[in-house]
Design an enzyme around this catalytic site. Structure first.
Site, PDB file in Angstrom:
ATOM      1  N   GLU A 161      77.716  72.868  73.339  1.00  0.00           N
ATOM      2  CA  GLU A 161      77.727  74.335  73.248  1.00  0.00           C
ATOM      3  C   GLU A 161      77.775  75.079  74.588  1.00  0.00           C
ATOM      4  O   GLU A 161      76.868  75.840  74.930  1.00  0.00           O
ATOM      5  CB  GLU A 161      76.519  74.808  72.434  1.00  0.00           C
ATOM      6  CG  GLU A 161      76.590  74.371  70.992  1.00  0.00           C
ATOM      7  CD  GLU A 161      75.499  74.990  70.122  1.00  0.00           C
ATOM      8  OE1 GLU A 161      74.568  75.619  70.671  1.00  0.00           O
ATOM      9  OE2 GLU A 161      75.599  74.858  68.882  1.00  0.00           O
ATOM     10  N   GLU A 272      77.816  70.041  64.211  1.00  0.00           N
ATOM     11  CA  GLU A 272      76.549  70.616  63.740  1.00  0.00           C
ATOM     12  C   GLU A 272      76.818  71.485  62.519  1.00  0.00           C
ATOM     13  O   GLU A 272      77.736  72.317  62.528  1.00  0.00           O
ATOM     14  CB  GLU A 272      75.875  71.469  64.822  1.00  0.00           C
ATOM     15  CG  GLU A 272      75.273  70.681  65.972  1.00  0.00           C
ATOM     16  CD  GLU A 272      74.438  71.562  66.897  1.00  0.00           C
ATOM     17  OE1 GLU A 272      74.003  72.660  66.450  1.00  0.00           O
ATOM     18  OE2 GLU A 272      74.223  71.173  68.052  1.00  0.00           O
TER      19      GLU A 272
END
Length: 353
Positions: A161, A272
């Protein structure tokens, strides 16, 4: 039957190694703990952070999970920039890899640093004067070399991320890191997440340029994340009714990423996703999402599991030996020959191609 599953899966792993461009990964689970304790870096093992135990791997392998993600912190594998890798920390990663290999499980290693490195309590972005791109290339070259003997590493996810990169180009960082890893390992998949927290819903807005990344071994997998709450954060701070969710919300949120993959002929993975356990109305949303991924030949990894997730509402970790509610849905998409004969037959066919 468990032994048969391991044998079949082992054959499938060989096929994945030989044909990385056409293989479809199984669904997986992120086993957390090694990335915990970010207020104390590098911190003390078993106090500030832990690594998954063999019993945790066994539980999910018995459920049919044949891919596990391991999040870890850069500051723990390398206490100072350009320094040798920490022997004890690398040994913990190797033990996890060995435990997974002995259970017939593939692994994705995920550097969980959000494109930053923390020094003296302050985080610095990769590319800055404090944390040059050269330092990031250094750690990945050392890791790729050290872990090269493990055949059950499916992918190296170079960074979790990245976000708010400012003047520092995530594209350039990713390209340079791909080039560096290929100097020492030409087989492993390299997984690339995107800016804006690798969010699937706005992937084509923030990350379209990533389609121009070049890998001399043509083995890049793009890794997006997808949560179903209104702000896409995965915090699920509002109730199901307040979030104004419908059964197709997950499909709608991941569709931009899948469309981008199709248009550009790229391979992808949803690294995710997850839903809270406190309201059963989230389960059909998860089911439709997984059904959509499956129909598009895309897999992913549930976030998350791990023994330190005590009250975390998305946790898939069993409590007192009992499955979490989300597992009732997720189990339908896992490769478990003991409960899904069709998957067992599919694995045999794939392995013999």
């Amino acid at each position: 039957m468990k032994n048969l599953f391991i044998i079949v899966l082992s054959l499938s792993l060989c096929w994945v190694k030989a044909y990385p461009q056409t293989s479809i990964l199984p669904f997986g689970v992120s086993l957390c703990g090694a990335e915990f304790g970010t207020e104390s870096l590098p911190g003390l093992y078993n106090k500030n952070y832990i690594y998954p135990q063999k019993s945790e791997i066994n539980y999910f392998a018995d459920k049919g999970v044949s891919l596990m993600q391991l999040p870890f912190r850069w500051e723990r594998v390398q206490h100072q920039l350009y320094a040798p890798l920490d022997v004890q920390e690398v040994a913990r990663i190797k033990k996890f890899l060995t435990d997974c290999a002995n259970t017939g499980v593939m692994v994705v290693l995920n550097m969980h640093n959000f494109a930053r490195y923390k020094m003296n309590g302050q985080e610095y972005i990769i590319g800055s004067n404090e944390v040059p791109l050269k330092a990031f290339k250094d750690v990945w070259k050392k890791l790729a070399q050290e872990l090269k003997p493990f055949n059950n590493i499916y992918g190296l996810d170079i960074m979790n991320e990245p976000h708010d990169m400012g003047a520092y180009s995530w594209f350039n960082i990713a390209q340079e890191t791909i080039n560096t890893i290929r100097q020492v390992n030409k087989e492993v998949a390299i997984m690339i997440e995107g800016e804006s927290y690798s969010n699937a819903v706005n992937w084509n807005i923030f990350n379209d340029r990533l389609k121009y990344l070049q890998d001399p071994n043509d083995n890049i997998v793009y890794n997006a994340h997808c949560y179903f709450d209104n702000d896409n954060s995965g915090r699920y701070q509002l109730s199901f009714d307040q979030e104004n969710i419908n059964a197709r919300t997950g499909v709608q949120k991941v569709k931009p990423f899948i469309d981008w993959l199709k248009v550009n002929g790229k391979r992808g993975f949803v690294g995710e996703f997850g839903v809270p356990k406190n309201d059963s109305r989230w389960l059909p949303v998860l089911d439709n999402f997984l059904k959509y991924l499956t129909a598009n030949n895309i897999s992913g990894s549930y976030w998350a599991a791990g023994q330190w997730w005590k009250s975390y509402p998305l946790s898939l970790h069993p409590v007192a030996g009992n499955d979490q509610p989300q597992m009732t849905v997720y189990a339908k998409y896992l490769q478990n020959p003991a409960t899904n004969p069709a998957l067992a037959m599919n694995n045999r066919v794939v392995a013999l191609r």
